[in-house]
Scaffold this motif. Structure first.
Motif, short mmCIF file in Angstrom:
data_model
loop_
_atom_site.label_atom_id
_atom_site.label_comp_id
_atom_site.label_asym_id
_atom_site.label_seq_id
_atom_site.Cartn_x
_atom_site.Cartn_y
_atom_site.Cartn_z
N LEU A 112 0.85 -1.18 0.00
CA LEU A 112 0.00 0.00 0.00
C LEU A 112 0.89 1.24 0.00
O LEU A 112 1.79 1.36 0.84
CB LEU A 112 -0.90 0.00 1.24
CG LEU A 112 -1.72 1.26 1.52
CD1 LEU A 112 -2.69 1.54 0.38
CD2 LEU A 112 -2.47 1.14 2.85
N LEU A 113 0.67 2.12 -0.96
CA LEU A 113 1.43 3.37 -1.05
C LEU A 113 0.48 4.53 -0.77
O LEU A 113 -0.55 4.67 -1.42
CB LEU A 113 2.03 3.53 -2.45
CG LEU A 113 3.07 2.48 -2.87
CD1 LEU A 113 3.39 2.61 -4.35
CD2 LEU A 113 4.34 2.60 -2.02
N MET A 114 0.86 5.36 0.21
CA MET A 114 0.05 6.53 0.53
C MET A 114 0.94 7.76 0.49
O MET A 114 2.00 7.78 1.11
CB MET A 114 -0.59 6.38 1.92
CG MET A 114 -1.47 5.15 2.04
SD MET A 114 -2.17 4.95 3.69
CE MET A 114 -3.49 6.13 3.63
N CYS A 115 0.51 8.77 -0.25
CA CYS A 115 1.29 10.00 -0.36
C CYS A 115 0.36 11.18 -0.14
O CYS A 115 -0.68 11.28 -0.79
CB CYS A 115 1.97 10.10 -1.71
SG CYS A 115 2.95 11.61 -1.91
N PHE A 139 3.91 -2.92 -8.73
CA PHE A 139 3.03 -1.77 -8.54
C PHE A 139 1.60 -2.10 -8.94
O PHE A 139 1.34 -2.58 -10.04
CB PHE A 139 3.54 -0.58 -9.35
CG PHE A 139 2.63 0.62 -9.28
CD1 PHE A 139 2.41 1.27 -8.07
CD2 PHE A 139 1.97 1.10 -10.41
CE1 PHE A 139 1.57 2.38 -7.99
CE2 PHE A 139 1.13 2.20 -10.34
CZ PHE A 139 0.94 2.84 -9.13
N ASP A 140 0.67 -1.84 -8.03
CA ASP A 140 -0.76 -2.00 -8.30
C ASP A 140 -1.41 -0.64 -8.07
O ASP A 140 -1.46 -0.16 -6.94
CB ASP A 140 -1.36 -3.05 -7.36
CG ASP A 140 -2.86 -3.23 -7.55
OD1 ASP A 140 -3.48 -2.45 -8.30
OD2 ASP A 140 -3.43 -4.15 -6.92
N GLU A 141 -1.89 -0.01 -9.15
CA GLU A 141 -2.40 1.36 -9.01
C GLU A 141 -3.62 1.44 -8.10
O GLU A 141 -3.93 2.49 -7.54
CB GLU A 141 -2.70 2.00 -10.37
CG GLU A 141 -3.88 1.44 -11.11
CD GLU A 141 -4.30 2.36 -12.26
OE1 GLU A 141 -4.59 3.55 -12.01
OE2 GLU A 141 -4.35 1.88 -13.40
N ASN A 142 -4.33 0.31 -7.93
CA ASN A 142 -5.46 0.30 -6.99
C ASN A 142 -5.00 0.57 -5.57
O ASN A 142 -5.76 1.04 -4.73
CB ASN A 142 -6.19 -1.05 -7.02
CG ASN A 142 -6.90 -1.30 -8.33
OD1 ASN A 142 -7.56 -0.42 -8.84
ND2 ASN A 142 -6.74 -2.49 -8.88
N GLN A 143 -3.73 0.23 -5.29
CA GLN A 143 -3.19 0.35 -3.93
C GLN A 143 -2.31 1.59 -3.76
O GLN A 143 -1.48 1.65 -2.87
CB GLN A 143 -2.44 -0.94 -3.58
CG GLN A 143 -3.41 -2.09 -3.38
CD GLN A 143 -2.83 -3.49 -3.39
OE1 GLN A 143 -3.54 -4.45 -3.71
NE2 GLN A 143 -1.57 -3.63 -3.07
N LEU A 144 -2.55 2.60 -4.61
CA LEU A 144 -1.90 3.90 -4.48
C LEU A 144 -2.96 4.92 -4.07
O LEU A 144 -3.97 5.10 -4.76
CB LEU A 144 -1.27 4.33 -5.81
CG LEU A 144 -0.80 5.79 -5.89
CD1 LEU A 144 0.41 6.04 -5.00
CD2 LEU A 144 -0.50 6.19 -7.34
N VAL A 145 -2.72 5.60 -2.95
CA VAL A 145 -3.62 6.66 -2.48
C VAL A 145 -2.85 7.98 -2.51
O VAL A 145 -1.83 8.12 -1.83
CB VAL A 145 -4.11 6.40 -1.04
CG1 VAL A 145 -5.13 7.47 -0.63
CG2 VAL A 145 -4.72 5.01 -0.90
N LEU A 146 -3.33 8.93 -3.29
CA LEU A 146 -2.77 10.28 -3.29
C LEU A 146 -3.76 11.20 -2.59
O LEU A 146 -4.94 11.24 -2.94
CB LEU A 146 -2.52 10.77 -4.71
CG LEU A 146 -1.50 10.00 -5.55
CD1 LEU A 146 -1.34 10.65 -6.93
CD2 LEU A 146 -0.15 9.93 -4.85
N MET A 147 -3.28 11.94 -1.59
CA MET A 147 -4.15 12.82 -0.80
C MET A 147 -3.59 14.24 -0.83
O MET A 147 -2.38 14.43 -0.99
CB MET A 147 -4.21 12.34 0.65
CG MET A 147 -4.66 10.90 0.82
SD MET A 147 -4.67 10.35 2.55
CE MET A 147 -2.93 10.09 2.85
N ALA A 148 -4.45 15.21 -0.64
CA ALA A 148 -4.01 16.60 -0.54
C ALA A 148 -4.45 17.18 0.80
O ALA A 148 -5.53 16.84 1.31
CB ALA A 148 -4.60 17.43 -1.68
#
Length: 582
Positions: free
Chosen positions: A52-55, A82-91
């Motif tokens: 899981l990638l969170m940025c 890399f699984d794009e479903n498991q990338l969360v980009l937050m602001a």
């Protein structure tokens, strides 16, 4: 035990006078850098190798341009890992961050236009911070905790109390109780090594608008200060390179400024340097609560996270969703519509950021009402059925801009005289240049995502959800996931992966405050989100091999020649001076 790593990288954008994102004001330009803006990333790997990638970024919002370019880069670098479903980009939703970062035209108007070097710098920071986070992965325990702000802590107020009080499930609040008309709970994910807190993720909904629209410097606002204070506190305790993420939950109707009697008088006493002090104090409140909650040397008191990482994500076209009766109060035939901005959107918010002058809004309201009457009066007109459906979806909204059809009061955009406003002048310039003929003004196809981290499900929403709208989404997902006994908590993160305005409840929408005027897809927008998130939650319960949902839909590509025409690269002074001459 998980493998966890983290890192932060500065977003290297030099202030050159481009408008900042958030207030939509032509004059709100960055000429200085007050604080650094960062991309803060965490990488978490479970025992099966799922990552899981969170940025979280010190930006006003994530755009499809940011996400799609990041996905492209990470796919090249990480390949099958890399699984794009498991990338969360937050602001963080700071209103003192760079603008011009999206492919869609409308929210880039003040910048003016699209600024490619801003987008490049943001993606560089994301990718480098994620690469470094992966490289720093070590055995780490993860714990969950929640903590409430005491009632007397002056951290947040509901800025739309009349709309909030329309919700049947809330305790009605007076003008003196706006600080109680919100979710005062902070949700925390703490990362521990050798039973010592090393990093954390905080979720708490409050607008990053401590700093108003008359300032001229890039700044992380309250969320940026909260992260800086927490990281410094951990460094002083001997933690090396801590990363603390202060992300958003239900912030749509939540302000960091007092709302109630004499609200404008109180707000106007905080000016210039005092605004920065105010932002720091708000950040300090958030930092102190977070560290109090999770900085326990015996994390046994907290809930330990155990179990697999999983995620589902689907792009949905919010402009064309038929609402199941269960989410439409039993109504049949309820639908969303093309995106429309109401006069309340152009009026802005009373304390955080006023919009057009009152006399102009009154004129807009009169014209919108007249246009509405005219359109429903002639059943034989060619567009009668289309407008009937539009008004059924948009309800009481006084529609000024049909963003989907690119019309203002039924006329193609580009007709209001440029002399009225520099933003209109810029829109007219782009129309004449052929810059938005085949490009959307705002996104309609946006990603909805649910991420699983052990017994926690995180609902990742694009845009700005009000307190009760977010609570209803959480309740919908929670009811669906009760079939999965190992998922015990459902939390919500907002400003994730893209931006498409606001989401209010059906009841709040009827008030047509700013938030309702900026709920683009009509009075059933929340219902559409609930029904789609319910479907995603049902998929999350299935084994990966048995899932069947739309993973292919994406926004249509933007014509590159039009994007080039919207780019004021190297032509900023001319564009701004022309606008100001207007």
């Amino acid at each position: 035990m998980y493998q966890v790593g983290w890192d932060k990288q500065q977003i290297k954008i030099t202030p050159k006078g481009y408008a900042m994102f958030g207030y939509g004001q032509w004059s709100h330009r960055a000429y200085e850098q007050r604080t650094a803006l960062y991309a803060r990333s965490v990488s978490i790997v479970d025992q099966h190798g799922n990552r899981l990638l969170m940025c979280c970024l010190d930006l006003g919002c994530i755009t499809h341009a940011i996400r799609s370019q990041t996905v492209e880069r990470l796919t090249q670098i990480l390949d099958s890992q890399f699984d794009e479903n498991q990338l969360v980009l937050m602001a963080t939703h700071t209103h003192s961050g760079p603008g011009g970062c999206g492919y869609e035209a409308l929210y880039n108007m003040p910048t003016p236009g699209f600024v490619p070097e801003h987008l490049t710098a943001i993606v560089e920071a994301i990718v480098l911070s994620i690469q470094n986070a992966i490289a720093s992965e070590q055995d780490t325990e993860i714990f969950l905790e929640t903590q409430h702000f005491p009632e007397h802590t002056a951290v947040a107020w509901n800025r739309s109390i009349k709309a909030y009080n329309r919700n049947p499930e809330v305790l009605s609040r007076t003008e003196a109780e706006t600080h109680l008309a919100l979710n005062r709970e902070m949700q925390l994910i703490g990362f521990y090594r050798e039973q010592k807190l090393q990093s954390l993720i905080s979720l708490f909904g409050v607008h990053a608008t401590c700093l108003g629209n008359s300032l001229n410097a890039y700044d992380g606002d309250n969320k940026g200060y909260a992260a800086a204070f927490s990281e410094q506190a951990l460094i002083e305790q001997g933690v090396q390179n801590p990363v603390t993420i202060f992300a958003q939950a239900t912030a749509g109707d939540v302000s960091p400024h007092f709302h109630g009697k004499d609200q404008l008088k109180i707000r106007n006493q905080i000016k210039g340097e005092q605004e920065y002090q105010y932002a720091q104090q708000n950040g300090r409140y958030q930092s102190e609560l977070a560290l109090t909650a999770v900085q326990q040397t015996i994390p046994e008191k907290l809930q330990k996270v155990e179990g697999k990482i999983d995620a589902v994500m689907s792009y949905v076209d919010l402009s064309n969703i038929e609402i199941p009766a269960e989410f439409a109060y039993g109504q049949l035939g309820a639908k969303t519509s093309q995106p429309c901005h109401g006069t309340a959107f152009f009026a802005g918010t009373p304390v955080d950021g006023l919009g057009a002058p009152k006399f102009l809004i009154k004129g807009m309201q009169f014209l919108a009402d007249q246009f509405h009457k005219q359109k429903i009066k002639h059943p034989k007109a060619a567009d009668f059925a289309a407008y009937q459906q539009l008004y059924a979806s948009q309800g009481p909204k006084q529609i000024l801009l049909e963003a989907g059809a690119k019309k203002i009061l039924g006329q193609p955009i580009g007709f209001p005289p440029s002399i009225l406003d520099p933003l209109i002048a810029e829109m007219n310039r782009q129309v004449k240049a052929g810059a938005i003929q085949h490009s959307p003004l705002v996104p309609s196809v946006v990603p909805l995502q649910i991420v699983r981290l052990g017994q926690l499900a995180l609902v990742c929403c694009p845009g700005e959800f009000t307190t009760i709208a977010g609570q209803r989404v959480v309740d919908t997902v929670k009811q669906t996931l009760t079939a999965q006994v190992s998922i015990e908590r459902v939390w919500l993160a907002s400003y994730c992966n893209d931006y498409m305005g606001y989401v209010t409840t059906y009841e709040e929408y009827q008030q047509q405050a700013y938030e309702g005027g900026h709920t683009l897809f009509g009075q059933w927008t929340l219902a559409a989100c609930q029904s789609k998130f319910k479907g995603l939650a049902e998929q999350l319960l299935l084994e990966k091999t048995k899932r069947h949902y739309d993973e292919m839909t994406r926004p249509q590509p933007i014509p590159e020649n039009e994007l080039a025409k919207r780019t004021n690269h190297g032509n900023l002074k001319t564009a701004v001076s022309q606008g100001e001459a207007v």
